[in-house]
Scaffold this motif. Structure first.
Motif, PDB file in Angstrom:
ATOM      1  N   ASP A 265       0.812  -1.218   0.000  1.00 54.63           N
ATOM      2  CA  ASP A 265       0.000   0.000   0.000  1.00 54.63           C
ATOM      3  C   ASP A 265       0.849   1.272   0.000  1.00 54.63           C
ATOM      4  O   ASP A 265       0.432   2.306  -0.535  1.00 54.63           O
ATOM      5  CB  ASP A 265      -0.932   0.000   1.217  1.00 54.63           C
ATOM      6  N   LEU A 266       2.037   1.203   0.591  1.00 54.22           N
ATOM      7  CA  LEU A 266       2.915   2.374   0.620  1.00 54.22           C
ATOM      8  C   LEU A 266       3.609   2.595  -0.718  1.00 54.22           C
ATOM      9  O   LEU A 266       4.130   3.686  -0.977  1.00 54.22           O
ATOM     10  CB  LEU A 266       3.970   2.213   1.721  1.00 54.22           C
ATOM     11  N   SER A 267       3.608   1.575  -1.568  1.00 53.63           N
ATOM     12  CA  SER A 267       4.351   1.648  -2.822  1.00 53.63           C
ATOM     13  C   SER A 267       3.496   2.191  -3.958  1.00 53.63           C
ATOM     14  O   SER A 267       2.305   1.881  -4.047  1.00 53.63           O
ATOM     15  CB  SER A 267       4.849   0.249  -3.192  1.00 53.63           C
ATOM     16  N   PRO A 268       4.076   2.997  -4.877  1.00 53.30           N
ATOM     17  CA  PRO A 268       3.354   3.371  -6.101  1.00 53.30           C
ATOM     18  C   PRO A 268       3.012   2.114  -6.901  1.00 53.30           C
ATOM     19  O   PRO A 268       3.801   1.166  -6.935  1.00 53.30           O
ATOM     20  CB  PRO A 268       4.371   4.235  -6.859  1.00 53.30           C
ATOM     21  N   PRO A 269       1.842   2.077  -7.560  1.00 53.35           N
ATOM     22  CA  PRO A 269       1.434   0.872  -8.289  1.00 53.35           C
ATOM     23  C   PRO A 269       2.474   0.355  -9.277  1.00 53.35           C
ATOM     24  O   PRO A 269       2.667  -0.852  -9.402  1.00 53.35           O
ATOM     25  CB  PRO A 269       0.154   1.320  -8.999  1.00 53.35           C
ATOM     26  N   ALA A 270       3.159   1.244  -9.967  1.00 53.28           N
ATOM     27  CA  ALA A 270       4.126   0.812 -10.972  1.00 53.28           C
ATOM     28  C   ALA A 270       5.362   0.163 -10.363  1.00 53.28           C
ATOM     29  O   ALA A 270       6.139  -0.494 -11.069  1.00 53.28           O
ATOM     30  CB  ALA A 270       4.554   2.000 -11.837  1.00 53.28           C
ATOM     31  N   GLU A 271       5.564   0.338  -9.063  1.00 52.93           N
ATOM     32  CA  GLU A 271       6.732  -0.228  -8.389  1.00 52.93           C
ATOM     33  C   GLU A 271       6.347  -1.264  -7.348  1.00 52.93           C
ATOM     34  O   GLU A 271       7.181  -1.708  -6.561  1.00 52.93           O
ATOM     35  CB  GLU A 271       7.542   0.888  -7.722  1.00 52.93           C
ATOM     36  N   ARG A 272       5.078  -1.654  -7.342  1.00 56.81           N
ATOM     37  CA  ARG A 272       4.612  -2.570  -6.299  1.00 56.81           C
ATOM     38  C   ARG A 272       5.356  -3.903  -6.346  1.00 56.81           C
ATOM     39  O   ARG A 272       5.739  -4.458  -5.318  1.00 56.81           O
ATOM     40  CB  ARG A 272       3.104  -2.802  -6.438  1.00 56.81           C
ATOM     41  N   GLY A 273       5.568  -4.436  -7.549  1.00 53.08           N
ATOM     42  CA  GLY A 273       6.273  -5.708  -7.655  1.00 53.08           C
ATOM     43  C   GLY A 273       7.680  -5.628  -7.105  1.00 53.08           C
ATOM     44  O   GLY A 273       8.131  -6.533  -6.393  1.00 53.08           O
TER      45      GLY A 273
ATOM     46  N   GLY B 291      15.800 -11.961  -6.857  1.00 58.46           N
ATOM     47  CA  GLY B 291      15.404 -10.624  -6.423  1.00 58.46           C
ATOM     48  C   GLY B 291      14.721  -9.804  -7.504  1.00 58.46           C
ATOM     49  O   GLY B 291      13.980  -8.872  -7.210  1.00 58.46           O
ATOM     50  N   ARG B 292      14.963 -10.156  -8.764  1.00 64.04           N
ATOM     51  CA  ARG B 292      14.349  -9.417  -9.862  1.00 64.04           C
ATOM     52  C   ARG B 292      12.955  -9.918 -10.210  1.00 64.04           C
ATOM     53  O   ARG B 292      12.330  -9.419 -11.158  1.00 64.04           O
ATOM     54  CB  ARG B 292      15.244  -9.484 -11.107  1.00 64.04           C
ATOM     55  N   ALA B 293      12.465 -10.898  -9.473  1.00 65.08           N
ATOM     56  CA  ALA B 293      11.133 -11.432  -9.775  1.00 65.08           C
ATOM     57  C   ALA B 293      10.075 -10.344  -9.715  1.00 65.08           C
ATOM     58  O   ALA B 293       9.134 -10.326 -10.521  1.00 65.08           O
ATOM     59  CB  ALA B 293      10.791 -12.559  -8.803  1.00 65.08           C
ATOM     60  N   GLY B 294      10.226  -9.417  -8.776  1.00 67.71           N
ATOM     61  CA  GLY B 294       9.277  -8.311  -8.676  1.00 67.71           C
ATOM     62  C   GLY B 294       9.315  -7.409  -9.891  1.00 67.71           C
ATOM     63  O   GLY B 294       8.273  -6.948 -10.375  1.00 67.71           O
ATOM     64  N   ARG B 295      10.519  -7.143 -10.414  1.00 70.35           N
ATOM     65  CA  ARG B 295      10.655  -6.326 -11.615  1.00 70.35           C
ATOM     66  C   ARG B 295      10.016  -7.011 -12.816  1.00 70.35           C
ATOM     67  O   ARG B 295       9.373  -6.386 -13.659  1.00 70.35           O
ATOM     68  CB  ARG B 295      12.133  -6.060 -11.903  1.00 70.35           C
TER      69      ARG B 295
ATOM     70  N   VAL C 265      11.111 -20.844  -5.596  1.00 74.05           N
ATOM     71  CA  VAL C 265      10.103 -20.497  -4.591  1.00 74.05           C
ATOM     72  C   VAL C 265       9.950 -18.987  -4.486  1.00 74.05           C
ATOM     73  O   VAL C 265       8.823 -18.455  -4.463  1.00 74.05           O
ATOM     74  CB  VAL C 265      10.475 -21.103  -3.221  1.00 74.05           C
ATOM     75  N   GLN C 266      11.053 -18.268  -4.423  1.00 74.33           N
ATOM     76  CA  GLN C 266      11.008 -16.811  -4.323  1.00 74.33           C
ATOM     77  C   GLN C 266      10.323 -16.198  -5.535  1.00 74.33           C
ATOM     78  O   GLN C 266       9.481 -15.299  -5.416  1.00 74.33           O
ATOM     79  CB  GLN C 266      12.428 -16.269  -4.189  1.00 74.33           C
ATOM     80  N   SER C 267      10.660 -16.679  -6.724  1.00 74.42           N
ATOM     81  CA  SER C 267      10.095 -16.123  -7.954  1.00 74.42           C
ATOM     82  C   SER C 267       8.589 -16.301  -8.017  1.00 74.42           C
ATOM     83  O   SER C 267       7.844 -15.371  -8.345  1.00 74.42           O
ATOM     84  CB  SER C 267      10.753 -16.783  -9.176  1.00 74.42           C
ATOM     85  N   VAL C 268       8.114 -17.502  -7.705  1.00 76.00           N
ATOM     86  CA  VAL C 268       6.672 -17.762  -7.741  1.00 76.00           C
ATOM     87  C   VAL C 268       5.947 -16.959  -6.671  1.00 76.00           C
ATOM     88  O   VAL C 268       4.881 -16.374  -6.914  1.00 76.00           O
ATOM     89  CB  VAL C 268       6.389 -19.266  -7.563  1.00 76.00           C
ATOM     90  N   HIS C 269       6.523 -16.909  -5.495  1.00 76.87           N
ATOM     91  CA  HIS C 269       5.876 -16.238  -4.369  1.00 76.87           C
ATOM     92  C   HIS C 269       5.687 -14.740  -4.634  1.00 76.87           C
ATOM     93  O   HIS C 269       4.613 -14.184  -4.389  1.00 76.87           O
ATOM     94  CB  HIS C 269       6.721 -16.462  -3.119  1.00 76.87           C
ATOM     95  N   VAL C 270       6.722 -14.084  -5.150  1.00 77.84           N
ATOM     96  CA  VAL C 270       6.623 -12.653  -5.460  1.00 77.84           C
ATOM     97  C   VAL C 270       5.613 -12.416  -6.579  1.00 77.84           C
ATOM     98  O   VAL C 270       4.799 -11.479  -6.515  1.00 77.84           O
ATOM     99  CB  VAL C 270       7.998 -12.083  -5.846  1.00 77.84           C
TER     100      VAL C 270
ATOM    101  N   ALA D 161      -2.465  -6.355  -6.765  1.00 81.83           N
ATOM    102  CA  ALA D 161      -2.964  -5.493  -7.832  1.00 81.83           C
ATOM    103  C   ALA D 161      -4.461  -5.700  -8.033  1.00 81.83           C
ATOM    104  O   ALA D 161      -5.219  -4.755  -8.266  1.00 81.83           O
ATOM    105  CB  ALA D 161      -2.211  -5.768  -9.130  1.00 81.83           C
ATOM    106  N   ALA D 162      -4.911  -6.938  -7.936  1.00 85.09           N
ATOM    107  CA  ALA D 162      -6.326  -7.251  -8.166  1.00 85.09           C
ATOM    108  C   ALA D 162      -7.214  -6.807  -7.014  1.00 85.09           C
ATOM    109  O   ALA D 162      -8.377  -6.452  -7.211  1.00 85.09           O
ATOM    110  CB  ALA D 162      -6.482  -8.750  -8.399  1.00 85.09           C
ATOM    111  N   TYR D 163      -6.680  -6.837  -5.794  1.00 86.55           N
ATOM    112  CA  TYR D 163      -7.474  -6.530  -4.603  1.00 86.55           C
ATOM    113  C   TYR D 163      -6.797  -5.411  -3.805  1.00 86.55           C
ATOM    114  O   TYR D 163      -6.530  -5.547  -2.618  1.00 86.55           O
ATOM    115  CB  TYR D 163      -7.646  -7.784  -3.742  1.00 86.55           C
ATOM    116  N   SER D 164      -6.539  -4.315  -4.468  1.00 86.28           N
ATOM    117  CA  SER D 164      -5.781  -3.230  -3.844  1.00 86.28           C
ATOM    118  C   SER D 164      -6.531  -2.566  -2.702  1.00 86.28           C
ATOM    119  O   SER D 164      -5.914  -1.869  -1.891  1.00 86.28           O
ATOM    120  CB  SER D 164      -5.413  -2.178  -4.901  1.00 86.28           C
TER     121      SER D 164
END
Length: 399
Positions: free
Chosen positions: A112-120, A251-255, A301-306, A314-317
Protein backbone atom coordinates in the motif's frame (compact mmCIF):
# COMPACT_ATOMS: atom_id res chain seq x y z
CA UNK A 1 14.36 -2.11 4.48
CA UNK A 2 12.84 -1.84 7.95
CA UNK A 3 9.75 -3.73 6.75
CA UNK A 4 11.99 -6.35 5.14
CA UNK A 5 13.89 -6.74 8.43
CA UNK A 6 10.65 -7.12 10.37
CA UNK A 7 9.55 -9.85 7.99
CA UNK A 8 12.92 -11.56 8.20
CA UNK A 9 13.07 -11.78 12.00
CA UNK A 10 9.38 -12.55 12.51
CA UNK A 11 9.31 -15.44 10.05
CA UNK A 12 12.52 -16.85 11.52
CA UNK A 13 10.59 -17.76 14.67
CA UNK A 14 8.86 -20.53 12.73
CA UNK A 15 11.92 -22.02 11.05
CA UNK A 16 14.85 -21.79 13.45
CA UNK A 17 14.10 -25.21 14.93
CA UNK A 18 14.67 -27.10 11.68
CA UNK A 19 18.48 -27.51 11.74
CA UNK A 20 18.43 -28.51 15.43
CA UNK A 21 15.49 -30.95 15.35
CA UNK A 22 17.71 -33.89 16.27
CA UNK A 23 19.26 -31.98 19.18
CA UNK A 24 15.88 -30.80 20.51
CA UNK A 25 14.39 -34.29 20.12
CA UNK A 26 17.29 -35.84 22.02
CA UNK A 27 17.01 -33.27 24.82
CA UNK A 28 13.23 -33.61 25.22
CA UNK A 29 12.95 -37.32 24.38
CA UNK A 30 10.96 -36.95 21.14
CA UNK A 31 10.93 -39.94 18.70
CA UNK A 32 12.36 -39.25 15.23
CA UNK A 33 9.02 -39.83 13.48
CA UNK A 34 7.41 -37.08 15.61
CA UNK A 35 10.07 -34.41 15.16
CA UNK A 36 8.09 -32.79 12.36
CA UNK A 37 5.50 -31.60 14.87
CA UNK A 38 8.06 -29.21 16.35
CA UNK A 39 8.14 -27.40 13.00
CA UNK A 40 4.42 -27.90 12.34
CA UNK A 41 3.50 -26.25 15.67
CA UNK A 42 4.61 -22.85 14.42
CA UNK A 43 2.72 -23.43 11.19
CA UNK A 44 -0.46 -24.27 13.12
CA UNK A 45 -0.23 -20.99 15.03
CA UNK A 46 0.54 -19.20 11.78
CA UNK A 47 -2.54 -20.72 10.17
CA UNK A 48 -4.79 -19.50 12.98
CA UNK A 49 -3.24 -16.03 12.85
CA UNK A 50 -3.66 -15.76 9.09
CA UNK A 51 -7.40 -16.31 9.37
CA UNK A 52 -8.01 -14.37 12.57
CA UNK A 53 -5.36 -11.64 12.91
CA UNK A 54 -4.13 -10.56 9.46
CA UNK A 55 -7.56 -9.17 8.38
CA UNK A 56 -7.23 -6.66 11.23
CA UNK A 57 -4.77 -4.85 8.97
CA UNK A 58 -7.75 -3.70 6.88
CA UNK A 59 -9.30 -2.13 9.99
CA UNK A 60 -6.62 -0.56 12.18
CA UNK A 61 -3.34 1.35 12.09
CA UNK A 62 -0.85 -1.24 10.83
CA UNK A 63 2.08 0.48 12.49
CA UNK A 64 0.60 -0.25 15.92
CA UNK A 65 -0.50 -3.74 14.89
CA UNK A 66 3.02 -4.61 13.74
CA UNK A 67 4.61 -3.25 16.93
CA UNK A 68 2.19 -5.10 19.21
CA UNK A 69 2.45 -8.41 17.41
CA UNK A 70 6.24 -8.32 17.52
CA UNK A 71 6.08 -8.05 21.32
CA UNK A 72 3.63 -10.97 21.59
CA UNK A 73 5.76 -13.11 19.28
CA UNK A 74 8.71 -12.41 21.62
CA UNK A 75 6.68 -13.80 24.52
CA UNK A 76 6.12 -17.03 22.58
CA UNK A 77 9.85 -17.30 21.95
CA UNK A 78 10.60 -16.93 25.66
CA UNK A 79 8.13 -19.71 26.51
CA UNK A 80 9.88 -21.98 23.98
CA UNK A 81 13.28 -21.07 25.46
CA UNK A 82 12.35 -22.20 28.98
CA UNK A 83 10.41 -25.32 27.93
CA UNK A 84 11.49 -28.58 29.56
CA UNK A 85 8.73 -30.68 28.05
CA UNK A 86 7.47 -31.14 24.53
CA UNK A 87 4.00 -29.77 25.24
CA UNK A 88 5.32 -26.47 26.66
CA UNK A 89 7.70 -26.10 23.71
CA UNK A 90 4.77 -26.60 21.34
CA UNK A 91 2.68 -24.03 23.23
CA UNK A 92 5.43 -21.44 22.87
CA UNK A 93 5.93 -22.23 19.19
CA UNK A 94 2.21 -22.07 18.44
CA UNK A 95 1.99 -18.68 20.17
CA UNK A 96 5.03 -17.37 18.29
CA UNK A 97 3.59 -18.65 15.01
CA UNK A 98 0.26 -16.97 15.75
CA UNK A 99 1.86 -13.54 16.02
CA UNK A 100 4.49 -14.17 13.36
CA UNK A 101 1.65 -13.43 10.96
CA UNK A 102 2.83 -9.87 11.43
CA UNK A 103 4.85 -10.76 8.32
CA UNK A 104 1.70 -10.61 6.20
CA UNK A 105 0.57 -7.33 7.74
CA UNK A 106 4.03 -6.00 6.87
CA UNK A 107 3.82 -7.21 3.26
CA UNK A 108 0.38 -5.64 2.80
CA UNK A 109 1.57 -2.36 4.36
CA UNK A 110 4.55 -2.30 1.99
CA UNK A 111 2.27 -2.88 -1.01
CA UNK A 112 0.00 0.00 0.00
CA UNK A 113 2.91 2.37 0.62
CA UNK A 114 4.35 1.65 -2.82
CA UNK A 115 3.35 3.37 -6.10
CA UNK A 116 1.43 0.87 -8.29
CA UNK A 117 4.13 0.81 -10.97
CA UNK A 118 6.73 -0.23 -8.39
CA UNK A 119 4.61 -2.57 -6.30
CA UNK A 120 6.27 -5.71 -7.66
CA UNK A 121 9.75 -4.37 -6.90
CA UNK A 122 8.71 -3.34 -3.38
CA UNK A 123 7.17 -6.74 -2.71
CA UNK A 124 10.30 -8.35 -4.11
CA UNK A 125 12.47 -6.48 -1.58
CA UNK A 126 10.22 -7.23 1.40
CA UNK A 127 9.65 -10.84 0.36
CA UNK A 128 13.42 -11.23 -0.08
CA UNK A 129 13.70 -10.20 3.55
CA UNK A 130 11.19 -12.87 4.48
CA UNK A 131 13.03 -15.55 2.49
CA UNK A 132 16.31 -14.38 4.05
CA UNK A 133 14.70 -14.90 7.45
CA UNK A 134 13.52 -18.40 6.57
CA UNK A 135 16.91 -19.46 5.27
CA UNK A 136 19.19 -17.29 7.41
CA UNK A 137 17.45 -18.70 10.48
CA UNK A 138 19.01 -22.07 9.67
CA UNK A 139 22.51 -20.63 9.44
CA UNK A 140 22.30 -18.62 12.65
CA UNK A 141 20.42 -21.34 14.53
CA UNK A 142 23.09 -23.90 13.81
CA UNK A 143 25.83 -21.56 15.01
CA UNK A 144 24.00 -20.49 18.17
CA UNK A 145 23.11 -24.08 19.04
CA UNK A 146 26.75 -25.12 18.67
CA UNK A 147 27.89 -22.32 21.02
CA UNK A 148 25.17 -22.12 23.68
CA UNK A 149 22.59 -24.80 22.97
CA UNK A 150 19.27 -24.71 21.13
CA UNK A 151 17.52 -22.58 23.79
CA UNK A 152 19.80 -19.63 23.00
CA UNK A 153 18.17 -19.46 19.55
CA UNK A 154 14.78 -18.55 20.99
CA UNK A 155 16.22 -16.08 23.52
CA UNK A 156 18.07 -14.25 20.75
CA UNK A 157 14.94 -13.99 18.61
CA UNK A 158 12.91 -12.68 21.54
CA UNK A 159 15.39 -9.83 22.05
CA UNK A 160 15.45 -8.97 18.34
CA UNK A 161 11.65 -8.89 18.18
CA UNK A 162 11.43 -6.44 21.08
CA UNK A 163 14.07 -4.16 19.55
CA UNK A 164 12.29 -4.18 16.20
CA UNK A 165 8.96 -3.29 17.81
CA UNK A 166 10.56 -0.11 19.14
CA UNK A 167 11.95 0.83 15.71
CA UNK A 168 8.57 0.17 14.08
CA UNK A 169 6.69 2.47 16.44
CA UNK A 170 9.32 5.19 16.08
CA UNK A 171 10.05 5.08 12.35
CA UNK A 172 7.07 3.82 10.37
CA UNK A 173 4.41 6.29 9.16
CA UNK A 174 0.98 6.24 10.77
CA UNK A 175 -1.61 4.24 8.87
CA UNK A 176 -4.82 6.25 9.20
CA UNK A 177 -8.02 4.67 7.87
CA UNK A 178 -10.84 6.63 6.27
CA UNK A 179 -13.20 3.63 6.13
CA UNK A 180 -13.95 1.93 9.43
CA UNK A 181 -15.25 -1.55 8.67
CA UNK A 182 -16.24 -4.01 11.36
CA UNK A 183 -14.40 -7.26 11.88
CA UNK A 184 -17.41 -9.16 10.56
CA UNK A 185 -17.40 -7.10 7.35
CA UNK A 186 -13.69 -7.72 6.83
CA UNK A 187 -14.08 -11.48 7.37
CA UNK A 188 -17.10 -11.53 5.02
CA UNK A 189 -15.05 -9.82 2.30
CA UNK A 190 -12.31 -12.40 2.82
CA UNK A 191 -14.90 -15.13 2.36
CA UNK A 192 -15.91 -13.60 -0.98
CA UNK A 193 -12.29 -13.59 -2.12
CA UNK A 194 -12.21 -17.36 -1.61
CA UNK A 195 -14.72 -17.69 -4.43
CA UNK A 196 -12.53 -15.82 -6.94
CA UNK A 197 -10.81 -18.07 -9.57
CA UNK A 198 -7.62 -15.98 -9.60
CA UNK A 199 -7.28 -16.20 -5.84
CA UNK A 200 -7.98 -19.94 -5.70
CA UNK A 201 -5.52 -20.79 -8.46
CA UNK A 202 -2.72 -18.70 -6.93
CA UNK A 203 -3.51 -20.10 -3.49
CA UNK A 204 -3.30 -23.70 -4.69
CA UNK A 205 -0.01 -22.95 -6.43
CA UNK A 206 1.29 -21.55 -3.11
CA UNK A 207 0.06 -24.68 -1.28
CA UNK A 208 2.07 -27.04 -3.49
CA UNK A 209 4.99 -24.60 -3.70
CA UNK A 210 5.53 -24.40 0.04
CA UNK A 211 4.70 -28.05 0.67
CA UNK A 212 7.65 -28.86 -1.61
CA UNK A 213 9.75 -26.18 0.11
CA UNK A 214 8.86 -27.58 3.55
CA UNK A 215 9.66 -31.11 2.44
CA UNK A 216 13.25 -30.09 1.77
CA UNK A 217 13.97 -27.79 4.68
CA UNK A 218 12.04 -29.65 7.39
CA UNK A 219 13.63 -32.99 6.53
CA UNK A 220 17.12 -32.08 5.34
CA UNK A 221 18.67 -32.27 8.81
CA UNK A 222 17.82 -35.99 9.01
CA UNK A 223 20.01 -37.36 6.17
CA UNK A 224 22.77 -34.85 6.91
CA UNK A 225 22.95 -35.87 10.57
CA UNK A 226 23.00 -39.58 9.61
CA UNK A 227 25.67 -41.71 7.94
CA UNK A 228 27.79 -41.10 5.95
CA UNK A 229 27.87 -37.37 6.75
CA UNK A 230 27.06 -37.10 10.48
CA UNK A 231 27.09 -33.30 10.31
CA UNK A 232 26.63 -31.11 13.38
CA UNK A 233 23.72 -28.64 13.70
CA UNK A 234 26.10 -25.78 12.85
CA UNK A 235 27.29 -27.54 9.68
CA UNK A 236 23.72 -28.36 8.67
CA UNK A 237 22.75 -24.73 9.19
CA UNK A 238 25.39 -23.66 6.66
CA UNK A 239 23.29 -25.12 3.86
CA UNK A 240 21.03 -22.13 4.40
CA UNK A 241 23.73 -20.04 2.70
CA UNK A 242 23.07 -21.92 -0.54
CA UNK A 243 19.38 -21.18 -0.10
CA UNK A 244 20.16 -17.51 0.45
CA UNK A 245 22.06 -17.39 -2.84
CA UNK A 246 19.05 -18.82 -4.65
CA UNK A 247 16.59 -16.44 -2.99
CA UNK A 248 18.72 -13.38 -3.70
CA UNK A 249 19.15 -14.53 -7.29
CA UNK A 250 15.39 -14.22 -7.66
CA UNK A 251 15.40 -10.62 -6.42
CA UNK A 252 14.35 -9.42 -9.86
CA UNK A 253 11.13 -11.43 -9.77
CA UNK A 254 9.28 -8.31 -8.68
CA UNK A 255 10.66 -6.33 -11.62
CA UNK A 256 9.60 -9.08 -13.99
CA UNK A 257 6.12 -8.99 -12.51
CA UNK A 258 5.96 -5.18 -12.91
CA UNK A 259 6.91 -5.71 -16.55
CA UNK A 260 3.92 -8.02 -17.07
CA UNK A 261 5.73 -11.35 -17.00
CA UNK A 262 4.19 -12.78 -13.82
CA UNK A 263 2.55 -15.78 -15.51
CA UNK A 264 5.65 -16.72 -17.50
CA UNK A 265 7.82 -16.42 -14.37
CA UNK A 266 5.42 -18.64 -12.43
CA UNK A 267 5.42 -21.47 -14.97
CA UNK A 268 9.16 -21.41 -15.55
CA UNK A 269 9.96 -21.31 -11.84
CA UNK A 270 7.61 -24.21 -11.04
CA UNK A 271 9.38 -26.28 -13.70
CA UNK A 272 12.72 -25.44 -12.07
CA UNK A 273 11.30 -26.38 -8.66
CA UNK A 274 10.42 -29.86 -9.89
CA UNK A 275 13.81 -30.26 -11.57
CA UNK A 276 15.67 -29.18 -8.41
CA UNK A 277 14.61 -32.39 -6.66
CA UNK A 278 16.63 -34.50 -9.08
CA UNK A 279 19.72 -32.87 -7.52
CA UNK A 280 18.50 -32.55 -3.92
CA UNK A 281 17.47 -36.19 -3.92
CA UNK A 282 21.15 -37.20 -4.11
CA UNK A 283 21.92 -35.79 -0.64
CA UNK A 284 22.89 -39.20 0.74
CA UNK A 285 25.96 -39.40 -1.51
CA UNK A 286 26.70 -35.93 -2.98
CA UNK A 287 26.67 -32.68 -1.02
CA UNK A 288 27.54 -30.67 -4.17
CA UNK A 289 24.41 -31.85 -5.98
CA UNK A 290 22.44 -31.02 -2.85
CA UNK A 291 23.82 -27.46 -2.90
CA UNK A 292 22.75 -27.08 -6.55
CA UNK A 293 19.29 -28.38 -5.72
CA UNK A 294 18.91 -26.02 -2.76
CA UNK A 295 19.93 -22.97 -4.83
CA UNK A 296 17.51 -23.80 -7.66
CA UNK A 297 14.65 -24.63 -5.28
CA UNK A 298 14.91 -21.36 -3.36
CA UNK A 299 15.24 -19.35 -6.57
CA UNK A 300 12.03 -20.95 -7.83
CA UNK A 301 10.10 -20.50 -4.59
CA UNK A 302 11.01 -16.81 -4.32
CA UNK A 303 10.10 -16.12 -7.95
CA UNK A 304 6.67 -17.76 -7.74
CA UNK A 305 5.88 -16.24 -4.37
CA UNK A 306 6.62 -12.65 -5.46
CA UNK A 307 4.69 -13.10 -8.71
CA UNK A 308 1.67 -14.45 -6.84
CA UNK A 309 1.59 -11.58 -4.37
CA UNK A 310 2.07 -8.95 -7.07
CA UNK A 311 -0.92 -10.24 -9.02
CA UNK A 312 -3.13 -10.50 -5.95
CA UNK A 313 -2.34 -7.10 -4.45
CA UNK A 314 -2.96 -5.49 -7.83
CA UNK A 315 -6.33 -7.25 -8.17
CA UNK A 316 -7.47 -6.53 -4.60
CA UNK A 317 -5.78 -3.23 -3.84
CA UNK A 318 -8.63 -2.12 -1.54
CA UNK A 319 -8.11 -5.05 0.87
CA UNK A 320 -4.47 -6.04 0.66
CA UNK A 321 -4.21 -7.36 4.22
CA UNK A 322 -7.15 -9.70 3.79
CA UNK A 323 -6.02 -11.06 0.42
CA UNK A 324 -2.43 -11.59 1.58
CA UNK A 325 -3.68 -13.27 4.77
CA UNK A 326 -6.02 -15.52 2.81
CA UNK A 327 -3.34 -16.40 0.27
CA UNK A 328 -0.92 -17.28 3.05
CA UNK A 329 -3.42 -19.75 4.51
CA UNK A 330 -2.51 -21.94 1.56
CA UNK A 331 1.18 -21.31 2.27
CA UNK A 332 0.79 -22.35 5.90
CA UNK A 333 -1.17 -25.50 5.11
CA UNK A 334 1.39 -26.48 2.50
CA UNK A 335 4.33 -25.83 4.83
CA UNK A 336 2.69 -27.85 7.62
CA UNK A 337 2.06 -30.73 5.20
CA UNK A 338 5.66 -30.70 4.02
CA UNK A 339 7.04 -30.55 7.58
CA UNK A 340 5.03 -33.50 8.88
CA UNK A 341 5.05 -35.63 5.74
CA UNK A 342 8.79 -35.48 5.09
CA UNK A 343 9.79 -36.81 8.52
CA UNK A 344 7.17 -39.55 8.31
CA UNK A 345 8.21 -40.58 4.80
CA UNK A 346 11.90 -40.43 5.76
CA UNK A 347 11.36 -42.83 8.66
CA UNK A 348 10.01 -45.47 6.25
CA UNK A 349 11.57 -44.72 2.84
CA UNK A 350 14.66 -42.63 3.58
CA UNK A 351 15.66 -39.46 1.75
CA UNK A 352 14.75 -40.97 -1.61
CA UNK A 353 11.13 -41.13 -0.48
CA UNK A 354 11.25 -37.52 0.71
CA UNK A 355 12.70 -36.41 -2.65
CA UNK A 356 9.95 -38.19 -4.57
CA UNK A 357 7.40 -36.49 -2.31
CA UNK A 358 8.93 -33.04 -2.86
CA UNK A 359 9.17 -33.46 -6.62
CA UNK A 360 5.59 -34.71 -6.85
CA UNK A 361 4.31 -31.69 -4.95
CA UNK A 362 6.21 -29.38 -7.31
CA UNK A 363 4.65 -31.09 -10.32
CA UNK A 364 1.20 -30.64 -8.77
CA UNK A 365 1.91 -26.90 -8.56
CA UNK A 366 2.99 -26.83 -12.20
CA UNK A 367 -0.19 -28.67 -13.23
CA UNK A 368 -2.32 -26.19 -11.27
CA UNK A 369 -0.63 -23.28 -13.07
CA UNK A 370 -1.22 -24.92 -16.48
CA UNK A 371 -4.90 -25.49 -15.69
CA UNK A 372 -5.30 -21.88 -14.52
CA UNK A 373 -4.18 -20.65 -17.96
CA UNK A 374 -7.18 -22.36 -19.53
CA UNK A 375 -9.69 -20.74 -17.16
CA UNK A 376 -12.14 -18.41 -18.94
CA UNK A 377 -12.53 -15.03 -17.25
CA UNK A 378 -16.23 -14.72 -16.43
CA UNK A 379 -16.30 -12.65 -13.27
CA UNK A 380 -16.30 -8.87 -13.18
CA UNK A 381 -13.38 -8.74 -10.73
CA UNK A 382 -11.13 -11.09 -12.69
CA UNK A 383 -7.57 -10.12 -13.47
CA UNK A 384 -6.99 -10.62 -17.17
CA UNK A 385 -3.70 -11.87 -18.51
CA UNK A 386 -2.56 -10.63 -21.88
CA UNK A 387 0.95 -11.95 -22.46
CA UNK A 388 1.36 -11.84 -18.69
CA UNK A 389 0.22 -8.23 -18.14
CA UNK A 390 -2.41 -7.37 -15.55
CA UNK A 391 -5.59 -5.38 -16.10
CA UNK A 392 -7.84 -4.98 -13.10
CA UNK A 393 -11.60 -4.55 -13.02
CA UNK A 394 -12.36 -5.56 -16.61
CA UNK A 395 -15.99 -6.13 -17.48
CA UNK A 396 -17.76 -9.37 -18.29
CA UNK A 397 -18.04 -8.30 -21.95
CA UNK A 398 -14.27 -7.88 -22.16
CA UNK A 399 -13.88 -11.40 -20.79
Amino acid sequence: MLLATVGSVAVATIYVGQPVLVQVGRDLGVPEANLGWIVAAGQVGYLIGLAGLVPLGDMFDRRRLIGGQLILAAVGMLVAAIAHSLWLLLVGLVAAGLFATVVQTTVAFAADLSPPAERGHTLGVVTSGVILGILGARVSAGGLAALWGWRSIYVTLAVLLVVLSIFVLKLLPADHRSDRRTYGEVIASLGRIFREPLFISRGLIAFFLFASFGTLWSGLALPLAADPWQLSPAQIGLFGIAGLAGALGAGRAGRWADAGRANAVTGTALGLLAASWMASGQATWSLWLLVVGVIVLDFAVQSVHVSNQTLLTAAYSHQTSSVIGGYMLFYSLGSALGATATTTVYSTSGWTGSAILGGSLALCGLLTWAISLRRPATRRRDVFADHGSVRVGATHDEG
